[in-house]
Structures are given as structure tokens and as C-alpha cells.
Write an enzyme that holds these catalytic residues in place. Structure first.
Site, PDB file in Angstrom:
ATOM      1  N   CYS A   2      -2.682  10.328  -6.095  1.00 43.57           N
ATOM      2  CA  CYS A   2      -3.317  11.119  -7.147  1.00 43.57           C
ATOM      3  C   CYS A   2      -3.408  10.340  -8.463  1.00 43.57           C
ATOM      4  O   CYS A   2      -2.592   9.458  -8.713  1.00 43.57           O
ATOM      5  CB  CYS A   2      -2.505  12.365  -7.425  1.00 43.57           C
ATOM      6  SG  CYS A   2      -2.094  13.323  -5.989  1.00 43.57           S
ATOM      7  N   ARG A  27      -7.258   4.417  -5.818  1.00 47.53           N
ATOM      8  CA  ARG A  27      -5.938   4.825  -5.330  1.00 47.53           C
ATOM      9  C   ARG A  27      -6.033   5.821  -4.176  1.00 47.53           C
ATOM     10  O   ARG A  27      -5.046   6.063  -3.502  1.00 47.53           O
ATOM     11  CB  ARG A  27      -5.149   5.459  -6.481  1.00 47.53           C
ATOM     12  CG  ARG A  27      -4.861   4.483  -7.597  1.00 47.53           C
ATOM     13  CD  ARG A  27      -4.325   5.208  -8.805  1.00 47.53           C
ATOM     14  NE  ARG A  27      -3.047   5.806  -8.531  1.00 47.53           N
ATOM     15  CZ  ARG A  27      -1.882   5.266  -8.858  1.00 47.53           C
ATOM     16  NH1 ARG A  27      -1.857   4.123  -9.474  1.00 47.53           N
ATOM     17  NH2 ARG A  27      -0.758   5.876  -8.581  1.00 47.53           N
ATOM     18  N   TRP A  75      -4.819  13.764  -4.080  1.00 42.61           N
ATOM     19  CA  TRP A  75      -4.677  13.317  -2.691  1.00 42.61           C
ATOM     20  C   TRP A  75      -3.788  14.355  -2.043  1.00 42.61           C
ATOM     21  O   TRP A  75      -2.609  14.456  -2.368  1.00 42.61           O
ATOM     22  CB  TRP A  75      -4.042  11.937  -2.688  1.00 42.61           C
ATOM     23  CG  TRP A  75      -3.988  11.262  -1.364  1.00 42.61           C
ATOM     24  CD1 TRP A  75      -4.995  10.540  -0.771  1.00 42.61           C
ATOM     25  CD2 TRP A  75      -2.875  11.184  -0.469  1.00 42.61           C
ATOM     26  NE1 TRP A  75      -4.568  10.042   0.435  1.00 42.61           N
ATOM     27  CE2 TRP A  75      -3.276  10.413   0.652  1.00 42.61           C
ATOM     28  CE3 TRP A  75      -1.571  11.679  -0.483  1.00 42.61           C
ATOM     29  CZ2 TRP A  75      -2.433  10.133   1.730  1.00 42.61           C
ATOM     30  CZ3 TRP A  75      -0.728  11.410   0.585  1.00 42.61           C
ATOM     31  CH2 TRP A  75      -1.164  10.645   1.678  1.00 42.61           C
ATOM     32  N   ASN A 101       1.134  14.642 -10.485  1.00 42.14           N
ATOM     33  CA  ASN A 101       1.297  13.699  -9.362  1.00 42.14           C
ATOM     34  C   ASN A 101       2.742  13.819  -8.900  1.00 42.14           C
ATOM     35  O   ASN A 101       3.642  13.925  -9.725  1.00 42.14           O
ATOM     36  CB  ASN A 101       1.084  12.252  -9.805  1.00 42.14           C
ATOM     37  CG  ASN A 101      -0.357  11.948 -10.106  1.00 42.14           C
ATOM     38  OD1 ASN A 101      -1.226  12.796  -9.923  1.00 42.14           O
ATOM     39  ND2 ASN A 101      -0.614  10.733 -10.557  1.00 42.14           N
ATOM     40  N   GLY A 102       2.951  13.724  -7.595  1.00 44.01           N
ATOM     41  CA  GLY A 102       4.315  13.817  -7.073  1.00 44.01           C
ATOM     42  C   GLY A 102       4.465  15.054  -6.207  1.00 44.01           C
ATOM     43  O   GLY A 102       3.477  15.676  -5.813  1.00 44.01           O
ATOM     44  N   GLU A 481      -0.161  -7.602  10.853  1.00 42.81           N
ATOM     45  CA  GLU A 481      -0.985  -7.434   9.662  1.00 42.81           C
ATOM     46  C   GLU A 481      -2.477  -7.437  10.025  1.00 42.81           C
ATOM     47  O   GLU A 481      -3.255  -6.644   9.489  1.00 42.81           O
ATOM     48  CB  GLU A 481      -0.646  -8.529   8.632  1.00 42.81           C
ATOM     49  CG  GLU A 481      -1.454  -8.505   7.359  1.00 42.81           C
ATOM     50  CD  GLU A 481      -1.340  -7.207   6.547  1.00 42.81           C
ATOM     51  OE1 GLU A 481      -0.505  -6.343   6.872  1.00 42.81           O
ATOM     52  OE2 GLU A 481      -2.133  -7.059   5.596  1.00 42.81           O
ATOM     53  N   LYS A 485      -5.014  -4.360   9.209  1.00 44.33           N
ATOM     54  CA  LYS A 485      -6.233  -4.519   8.417  1.00 44.33           C
ATOM     55  C   LYS A 485      -7.413  -3.887   9.147  1.00 44.33           C
ATOM     56  O   LYS A 485      -8.198  -3.166   8.565  1.00 44.33           O
ATOM     57  CB  LYS A 485      -6.559  -6.006   8.161  1.00 44.33           C
ATOM     58  CG  LYS A 485      -5.718  -6.701   7.128  1.00 44.33           C
ATOM     59  CD  LYS A 485      -5.972  -6.286   5.695  1.00 44.33           C
ATOM     60  CE  LYS A 485      -5.160  -5.136   5.211  1.00 44.33           C
ATOM     61  NZ  LYS A 485      -3.796  -5.240   4.898  1.00 44.33           N
ATOM     62  N   GLU A 488      -6.981   0.216   9.523  1.00 41.83           N
ATOM     63  CA  GLU A 488      -6.980   1.067   8.331  1.00 41.83           C
ATOM     64  C   GLU A 488      -8.355   1.177   7.680  1.00 41.83           C
ATOM     65  O   GLU A 488      -8.668   2.185   7.090  1.00 41.83           O
ATOM     66  CB  GLU A 488      -5.930   0.613   7.314  1.00 41.83           C
ATOM     67  CG  GLU A 488      -6.198  -0.724   6.672  1.00 41.83           C
ATOM     68  CD  GLU A 488      -5.116  -1.135   5.689  1.00 41.83           C
ATOM     69  OE1 GLU A 488      -4.494  -0.264   5.081  1.00 41.83           O
ATOM     70  OE2 GLU A 488      -4.897  -2.343   5.515  1.00 41.83           O
ATOM     71  N   HIS A 504       4.992  -5.376  29.681  1.00 47.03           N
ATOM     72  CA  HIS A 504       6.002  -4.348  29.935  1.00 47.03           C
ATOM     73  C   HIS A 504       5.435  -2.949  29.713  1.00 47.03           C
ATOM     74  O   HIS A 504       6.181  -2.009  29.461  1.00 47.03           O
ATOM     75  CB  HIS A 504       7.235  -4.594  29.063  1.00 47.03           C
ATOM     76  CG  HIS A 504       7.913  -5.887  29.404  1.00 47.03           C
ATOM     77  ND1 HIS A 504       8.656  -6.051  30.544  1.00 47.03           N
ATOM     78  CD2 HIS A 504       7.901  -7.088  28.784  1.00 47.03           C
ATOM     79  CE1 HIS A 504       9.096  -7.302  30.601  1.00 47.03           C
ATOM     80  NE2 HIS A 504       8.639  -7.948  29.537  1.00 47.03           N
ATOM     81  N   LYS A 603      -3.653   4.013  -2.533  1.00 48.05           N
ATOM     82  CA  LYS A 603      -3.233   2.658  -2.903  1.00 48.05           C
ATOM     83  C   LYS A 603      -1.742   2.578  -3.173  1.00 48.05           C
ATOM     84  O   LYS A 603      -1.094   1.638  -2.769  1.00 48.05           O
ATOM     85  CB  LYS A 603      -4.027   2.184  -4.127  1.00 48.05           C
ATOM     86  CG  LYS A 603      -3.710   0.751  -4.539  1.00 48.05           C
ATOM     87  CD  LYS A 603      -4.136  -0.238  -3.476  1.00 48.05           C
ATOM     88  CE  LYS A 603      -3.791  -1.664  -3.823  1.00 48.05           C
ATOM     89  NZ  LYS A 603      -3.830  -2.524  -2.616  1.00 48.05           N
TER      90      LYS A 603
HETATM   91  C1  F6R Z   1      -2.123  -1.830   3.771  1.00 49.62           C
HETATM   92  C2  F6R Z   1      -1.388  -1.537   2.550  1.00 49.62           C
HETATM   93  C3  F6R Z   1      -0.149  -0.722   2.670  1.00 49.62           C
HETATM   94  C4  F6R Z   1       0.891  -1.168   1.632  1.00 49.62           C
HETATM   95  C5  F6R Z   1       2.104  -0.218   1.660  1.00 49.62           C
HETATM   96  C6  F6R Z   1       3.170  -0.656   0.690  1.00 49.62           C
HETATM   97  O1  F6R Z   1      -3.240  -2.617   3.520  1.00 49.62           O
HETATM   98  O2  F6R Z   1      -1.787  -1.894   1.476  1.00 49.62           O
HETATM   99  O3  F6R Z   1       0.378  -0.765   3.963  1.00 49.62           O
HETATM  100  O4  F6R Z   1       1.273  -2.482   1.920  1.00 49.62           O
HETATM  101  O5  F6R Z   1       1.681   1.077   1.352  1.00 49.62           O
HETATM  102  O6  F6R Z   1       2.675  -0.662  -0.611  1.00 49.62           O
HETATM  103  P1  F6R Z   1       3.388  -1.451  -1.777  1.00 49.62           P
HETATM  104  O7  F6R Z   1       3.282  -2.907  -1.450  1.00 49.62           O
HETATM  105  O8  F6R Z   1       2.623  -1.082  -3.004  1.00 49.62           O
HETATM  106  O9  F6R Z   1       4.815  -0.999  -1.799  1.00 49.62           O
END
Ligand code: F6R
Length: 608
Positions: A2, A27, A75, A101-102, A481, A485, A488, A504, A603
């Protein structure tokens, strides 16, 4: 997650709030709203969907006249995305409005208590209890009502509040959810993140936990939750405001991928001084570094994947055992931390609720915590005992790329420093490692320039149902990773497996034409990974290989090969991840996905 923006000043508030909210769009959110005081009453407009809808509804803010207001992008956590659940929320007669927010954790009890007293709720949100609780305690003094409310609520909050009785003021408060306030010659601002107000002011104050701010046109006052006034020093933000603009790229994600050579350079070079690795934020003597018996790396998502690579690199170069934990697990599993243990948390945003909680858990047990953090002034940066910054600059795309690359480099530096101090790395190896690190930015650039080849390949897979990523050791960490990518941002189901583990169980999912991306950058494991490629190929898989130039043997087992330049195998992740990022990106673009703002994602994940 949010977003909050508020303004009180001499200009029209609504256009400023809309502009600020647009800077927080990255975000992630699903509805938006604004409350503006028009001189007589507080007017509210809100709408489910993109901010554009709110902009259209209010003609860019023109139909909501007034110089004092608050806005929000939501959000959804409690209650579906809808007009009713969107913020701002208000008390029954609309004289108190709140953006939040929260999460208010005891909202069910509070809602029951207020319902028993005759309050009627219109939304399913936890936030609405705040509006009614403020009403319940409000007897003409907003500060008194706020302190009473903040003493009653449990959970996390960043708040912006308007009281119709105080048209010349905005109230704000924070606990465990970020909030900044700022001022310029025209007025005062609140925001949940700096980019929202960077266009208007570079002088900001970070609101700390359980602080309240009272903002007027020309000044701000800070208080504790017990109404004691406090003095705060402003921080001058020195980022380039353009860093938060797309600069001609189609998406922030593409721009940020292209910034990786710079990000790696910025995180690396200032720390190599006269061939010595100097990590100024580490604040540990060589003796202390020698005394480390075990390292616990704790993080979420991609930062966790960077930590997985860190495990292989630190164990390989410094011979210290490393345990990597998901922060959401670490905080509740009563982890065993023993003397000589070092805790490292990794976070781009520095606000991830689980990572912050893990940090607090480690500190509460008497362990010093090193934070590898990107956002200066963030909660993790402020609460960690020592901070090693990844100097990646603001990252806007929800899917991380450049911050992840910077985290890898920070971990390499830490590993080499530890290995050197503990005598596990000899002079010759050390010199060659520094040489290899220095080459990474140009090599990343080279791989980025190969994007057309990957784009063409990616276009074939926009209809894919499932994709598998396999690798061994560090290559498994890269696979995790690469898989994240892809899934997501393109919404294609994808899984990463340690290559030897596939047989397995998971191998039963391989069908004719299933894409398997095999990462193979570790020379001593080339042959093993080729065997696993042959296994999936025999079951109909199409195999994409990402490997080193010397490994031509792989062509016998792969259908398509992407080569990465030669580097020390411990640093190969920094190169192999580039084609995988590009692959995920171009599949998502090909499918017409909203690459920078994937559905359901935020984000910075400031809730559990
Ligand atoms: C994926 C991504 C998330 C963040 C995760 C941790 O592309 O960006 O998986 O890596 O939410 O976020 P931070 O690094 O801000 O603690």
C-alpha cells in the site's frame, strides 16, 4: 505494498497527492482513494483498479478542491479489492478519515467492542476500526484521541489522518510500516516512501516507531505516543530523481536490468582499496571475523536466493558453515543460534516485515546482525547493528534484478574478506578473484547486448504451461532465481530443482516439448548436469542450457545453448542470471503482462 501520500499547503492538494501516488504505483496495489478537505467538509473519492481511474473520476484532481488531503493505494489484505474496502476509511459522519498501511492485528476484538457500542461498519477492512476508534476517543483533542487509539491497537501501521474539526492539520503516525514526512516552501508532505515526494522536497524526516506527527502548512511537530514532543533531524535525499523514471525504456524492469553493470560496479569498486577489501559498514575486526563459527543468512524471495548463492560462496571460499533461512520460517522456528554465530539479513527494501522480525529475533537473543540492504534509512538499515549497503539506487519494478545482482556482489566481497582473513584464500587466488570481480560489469553488459537472441527464443515459449529450471550447487541457486523471475511476471508455472533431485519425483511432469532450462557453470559438475539433461531429454523435454564458453560438450545434450563468458565459478551466478532475467522478461512482454506491476505482488512486503 500500500502507498500513502498526504499534503497540506498553499497549493491544491489533490493533483499533488495523485502525482505522489503514481510514484508509488510500482509497489503494487488494487484500488486507490483520496480525502480532501474543501474548506467545509472532507470529500472522499475512491475506486477499485488502477490509479488512472481515480484520476479520471476527479479530472486529475480538479474536481476535489482543497489544500489539505490524504491519499492511498491499497493492496488488499483484509477484504477483497472493492470501492468500499478502498481507503480512506471514515467514521459514521465522515468527520474523521484515515489512510493506513500495515495490519491491525486485534481488529476483530476492537470491531466487536465498537459494534457493541453501536458503531456500524461498512467495509471488511481492519483499517475501518481505526476511524471508529478515533471517533470513540475523540472529545475535541485529536492528539489525545490518537494516543489513546495507538495504545489500544496491536500490529503495524503507517497512518495519515484528517479531522474535520482541524482543517489546517494532518496527523500521521507509524509503527513497523515505513513513513516519511517532508517540507518545502509551499507546504508539508507525508508519504510511505521517498519517491512520492521527491519531486517536491529532498529534505525528509524518517518517522520512527510509535511516533506521531502533526503537520501544518508551514511546520511539523513530532511526538511520542505519550504526547511528549521530540526533536528530529532531517535527512537530505541525494538520489537522482531521474533514477525513478523509465528514461526511454519500455519498462522499469528492462531499464534496471540494463543498470546492472553500474550497480555491480558501484557495490564493488569503492570496497576494493589498494587491493584490499574494505567493508566499512561491517565494523568487525579481523580477530572477530576469525572467530565466526557459523553464519545464518536470513531473507525472503530473491534476497533468499542471493543468500543461497552466498552459502555456496562463503562455504567454498571461507570454509565457514552457512545456514540459509526464509525469514518467515526463521522467526517462528526457535532457531538454534550459538556463540560464534553471525546473523546476516538481506533485503532490498529494508522494510520486509518477516526479515525485520527475524532481525529483531536475532538481536533479542543477543546476536549482532549485519544487514545487506539497498534502501538507505529503511527500518532494517536502522535496526541492524552493522550495514553493508548495496548501492543499486531505487528499484521500481516489482521483480528485482539490479538489487539482486548487487546483493550477490556484496556476498562475494564478504566471502573473500572472510576467506582472506582466515587464511583460506592464497595470494595468487586472491589477486585472480579481484581481477574476475572487476571484469563482471563488462561481462554483464556483453550478455545484455545479446538480448535479441534471448527475445527470439522467449517468443517461442509465451504459450508454455510449465517450465523447469535445474542446476547443481550454485547453479541450483541460480535456477531458483531464474524460475522466480519467469513465474512472477509471466504467470507461467515454473519450478527450480537441484538437478540430481528431479528423478525423485518431479521428472514425472516432463512431457513432450516441456522446456527445461539447465544451468551449468561449475566445471566439476558439467558432466553430472549433462547426465540430468539427457534424462529429461529422453522424456521429451526441450533443453535450454546456460553454460560457460569452454563447455562445448553440452551441445550434445542441449537443444539450445547460451554461453556466458569465463569467470571464477564462484561468481558465475552474476553472469548466468542475466539471460534468465531476459528470458522471463521477454516471455512476459510477449504475453502482454504488466511486467513492472505483476498481479497480486507488492514491491515491499510490509505485512507478514
Ligand atoms: C522477486 C522479489 C521478491 C523480494 C522479496 C524480498 O523479484 O523482488 O521476492 O526479493 O520480497 O524483498 P526485500 O529484498 O525488499 O526484503
Amino acid at each position: 505494498m500500500c502507498g500513502i501520500v498526504g499534503y497540506i499547503g498553499t497549493k491544491q492538494a489533490a493533483p499533488i497527492i495523485l502525482d505522489g501516488l503514481s510514484k508509488l504505483e510500482y509497489r503494487g496495489y488494487d484500488s486507490a482513494g483520496m480525502a480532501i478537505y474543501d474548506g467545509e467538509k472532507i470529500n472522499i473519492t475512491k475506486s477499485v483498479g488502477r490509479l488512472k481511474i481515480l484520476e479520471n473520476l476527479t479530472h486529475g484532481g480538479e474536481t476535489m478542491s482543497g489544500v489539505c488531503g490524504i491519499g492511498h493505494t491499497r493492496w488488499a489484505t483484509h477484504g477483497v479489492p472493492s470501492n468500499v474496502n478502498a481507503h480512506p476509511h471514515f467514521n459514521t459522519d465522515g468527520t474523521i478519515t484515515v489512510v493506513h498501511n500495515g495490519i491491525i492485528e486485534n481488529y476483530i476484538q476492537l470491531r466487536q467492542m465498537l459494534t457493541d457500542k453501536g458503531y456500524q461498519f461498512v467495509s471488511e477492512t481492519d483499517t475501518e476500526v481505526l476511524a471508529h476508534l478515533l471517533d470513540y476517543y475523540y472529545k475535541g483533542n485529536p492528539m489525545e484521541a490518537m494516543t489513546k487509539v495507538l495504545h489500544r491497537v496491536e500490529g503495524s501501521y503507517a497512518l495519515g489522518i484528517l479531522f474535520a474539526d482541524c482543517p489546517d492539520q494532518i496527523f500521521a503516525a507509524r509503527k513497523d510500516s515505513p513513513l516519511v514526512v517532508g517540507q518545502n516552501q509551499d507546504g508539508c508532505f507525508i508519504a510511505s516512501d521517498v519517491p512520492a515526494i521527491l519531486r517536491y522536497t529532498r529534505k525528509v524526516y524518517y518517522v520512527d516507531n510509535q511516533e506521531i506527527v502533526r503537520l501544518r502548512v508551514d511546520h511539523m511537530h513530532f511526538y511520542t505516543v505519550d504526547e511528549e514532543e521530540i526533536h528530529k533531524e532531517p535527512v537530505t535525499i541525494d538520489w537522482d530523481a531521474n533514477a525513478a523514471e523509465k528514461a526511454g525504456y519500455e519498462h522499469f524492469m528492462l531499464k534496471e536490468m540494463y543498470e546492472q553493470p553500474k550497480t555491480v560496479t558501484d557495490t564493488l569498486l569503492p570496497r576494493i582499496k589498494d587491493n584490499d577489501i574494505v567493508i566499512e559498514g561491517l565494523n568487525m575486526t579481523d580477530e572477530e571475523l576469525k572467530g565466526i563459527k557459523k553464519i545464518h543468512i536470513v531473507a525472503c524471495g530473491s534476497a533468499y536466493h542471493a543468500g543461497m548463492t552466498g552459502k555456496y560462496v562463503i562455504e567454498g571460499l571461507a570454509r565457514i558453515p552457512v545456514e540459509v533461512d526464509l525469514a518467515s520460517e526463521f522467526r517462528y522456528r526457535n532457531p538454534i543460534l550459538e556463540e560464534g554465530g553471525m546473523v546476516v539479513v538481506i533485503s532490498q527494501s529494508g522494510e520486509t516485515a518477516d526479515t525485520l522480525a527475524a532481525l529483531r529475533e536475532a538481536k533479542a537473543r543477543g546476536f549482532k546482525v549485519l544487514g545487506i540492504v539497498n534502501v538507505v534509512g529503511s527500518s532494517i538499515a536502522r535496526e541492524a547493528d552493522n550495514v553493508m549497503y548495496t548501492w543499486a539506487g531505487p528499484e521500481i519494478a516489482v521483480a528485482t534484478t539490479k538489487a539482486y545482482s548487487a546483493q550477490l556482489v556484496a556476498l562475494y566481497l564478504l566471502a573473500i574478506k572472510l576467506g582472506r582473513v582466515r587464511g583460506a584464500i592464497r595470494d595468487k587466488e586472491y589477486a585472480s578473484m579481484l581481477g574476475d570481480l572487476r571484469c563482471l560489469p563488462d561481462q554483464i553488459e556483453l550478455l545484455l547486448n545479446n538480448k535479441l537472441k534471448i527475445q527470439k527464443f522467449a517468443n517461442r515459449y509465451i504459450g508454455a504451461k510449465d517450465v523447469f529450471f535445474i542446476g547443481r550447487g550454485i547453479d541450483y541457486a541460480i535456477s531458483l532465481e531464474g524460475s522466480l523471475k519467469l513465474k512472477e511476471i509471466s504467470y507461467i508455472h515454473s519450478e527450480a530443482y537441484a538437478a540430481g533431485e528431479l528423478k525423485h519425483g518431479t521428472i514425472s511432469l516432463i512431457e513432450e516439448g516441456t522446456l527445461v532450462a539447465a544451468v551449468s557453470t561449475q566445471p566439476d559438475l558439467y558432466a553430472k548436469t549433462i547426465s540430468n539433461m539427457v534424462e529429461v531429454k529422453a522424456r521429451g523435454a526441450f533443453v535450454l542450457a546456460v553454460t560457460c564458453e569452454e563447455n562445448k560438450e553440452i551441445e550434445k545434450a542441449a537443444d539450445y545453448v547460451i554461453y556466458i563468458p569465463e569467470t571464477n565459478p564462484f561468481f558465475a551466478n552474476s553472469l548466468a542470471i542475466i539471460p534468465l532475467q531476459l528470458f522471463g522478461y521477454y516471455v512476459a512482454v510477449g504475453k502482454g503482462c504488466d511486467v513492472d506491476k505483476p498481479r497480486n505482488l507488492a514491491k515491499s512486503v510490509t505485512v507478514e
